[in-house]
Write a protein that holds these residues in place. Sequence first.
Motif, PDB file in Angstrom:
ATOM      1  N   GLY A  20     -22.077  13.082 -71.082  1.00  0.00           N
ATOM      2  CA  GLY A  20     -22.905  12.933 -70.604  1.00  0.00           C
ATOM      3  C   GLY A  20     -23.654  12.764 -72.052  1.00  0.00           C
ATOM      4  N   GLU A  21     -25.607  12.775 -72.473  1.00  0.00           N
ATOM      5  CA  GLU A  21     -25.780  13.126 -73.085  1.00  0.00           C
ATOM      6  C   GLU A  21     -27.031  14.062 -73.080  1.00  0.00           C
ATOM      7  N   ALA A  22     -28.055  14.026 -73.918  1.00  0.00           N
ATOM      8  CA  ALA A  22     -28.752  15.246 -74.061  1.00  0.00           C
ATOM      9  C   ALA A  22     -30.158  14.774 -73.852  1.00  0.00           C
ATOM     10  N   HIS A  23     -30.760  13.406 -74.186  1.00  0.00           N
ATOM     11  CA  HIS A  23     -31.729  12.509 -73.882  1.00  0.00           C
ATOM     12  C   HIS A  23     -30.844  11.251 -74.054  1.00  0.00           C
ATOM     13  N   THR A  24     -31.520  10.328 -72.371  1.00  0.00           N
ATOM     14  CA  THR A  24     -30.931   9.576 -72.344  1.00  0.00           C
ATOM     15  C   THR A  24     -31.678   8.884 -71.136  1.00  0.00           C
ATOM     16  N   THR A  25     -31.190   8.272 -70.165  1.00  0.00           N
ATOM     17  CA  THR A  25     -32.202   7.190 -68.874  1.00  0.00           C
ATOM     18  C   THR A  25     -30.564   6.957 -68.587  1.00  0.00           C
ATOM     19  N   ASN A  26     -30.827   6.950 -66.501  1.00  0.00           N
ATOM     20  CA  ASN A  26     -30.758   6.889 -65.573  1.00  0.00           C
ATOM     21  C   ASN A  26     -29.709   5.664 -65.756  1.00  0.00           C
ATOM     22  N   ASN A  27     -30.081   4.570 -66.293  1.00  0.00           N
ATOM     23  CA  ASN A  27     -29.264   2.929 -66.601  1.00  0.00           C
ATOM     24  C   ASN A  27     -28.708   3.113 -67.163  1.00  0.00           C
ATOM     25  N   ARG A  28     -28.651   4.225 -68.545  1.00  0.00           N
ATOM     26  CA  ARG A  28     -27.953   3.787 -69.488  1.00  0.00           C
ATOM     27  C   ARG A  28     -26.411   4.818 -69.171  1.00  0.00           C
ATOM     28  N   MET A  29     -26.970   5.511 -68.460  1.00  0.00           N
ATOM     29  CA  MET A  29     -25.818   6.181 -67.807  1.00  0.00           C
ATOM     30  C   MET A  29     -24.661   5.399 -66.588  1.00  0.00           C
ATOM     31  N   GLU A  30     -25.481   4.699 -65.500  1.00  0.00           N
ATOM     32  CA  GLU A  30     -24.727   4.387 -65.268  1.00  0.00           C
ATOM     33  C   GLU A  30     -23.765   2.116 -65.692  1.00  0.00           C
TER      34      GLU A  30
END
Length: 156
Positions: free
Chosen positions: A49-59
């Motif tokens: 994971g990442e501390a500051h991101t978006t759902n689309n980036r994680m998908e």
Amino acid sequence: MATDSAQGAGAAARAVEIYTDGACKGNPGPGGWGVLLRWGSHEKELCGGEAHTTNNRMELMAVIQALEALTRPAAVVVHVDSRYVQDGVERWMPRWKRNGWQTRERTPVKNQDLWMRLDQALAPHQVRWRWIKGHSGHPQNEHADRLANRGIPKRR
């Protein structure tokens, strides 16, 4: 309900099954990605994971990490609950690439860094896409969701 489509040549009978999911606490906010890979009786879990991101980036990151974990070209079935990822690969990416990674409106593609990385990760594989409705009780999708939530960095 699952939909099925193919990219490249048809997948072989014994494909690597990949289940992916992304999660975010706030959007943007801390986020995570999760992957369940299966090939025959072999199974592997990945998350991060990442501390500051978006759902689309994680998908996107979930699919990228899954494909990058493969050590050789393979027939792959990628199960996603993200229309953003599946439509992006199957419908939008060919035009984005022709247009220099710009949208129809001639603006830069959002998350271009990850789309380009995904494009590279897809190249050596024969990929079929299956969409799964998220949070519908599909066991492997729920497993990927748990992994994605496990990957979310904890605030200190």
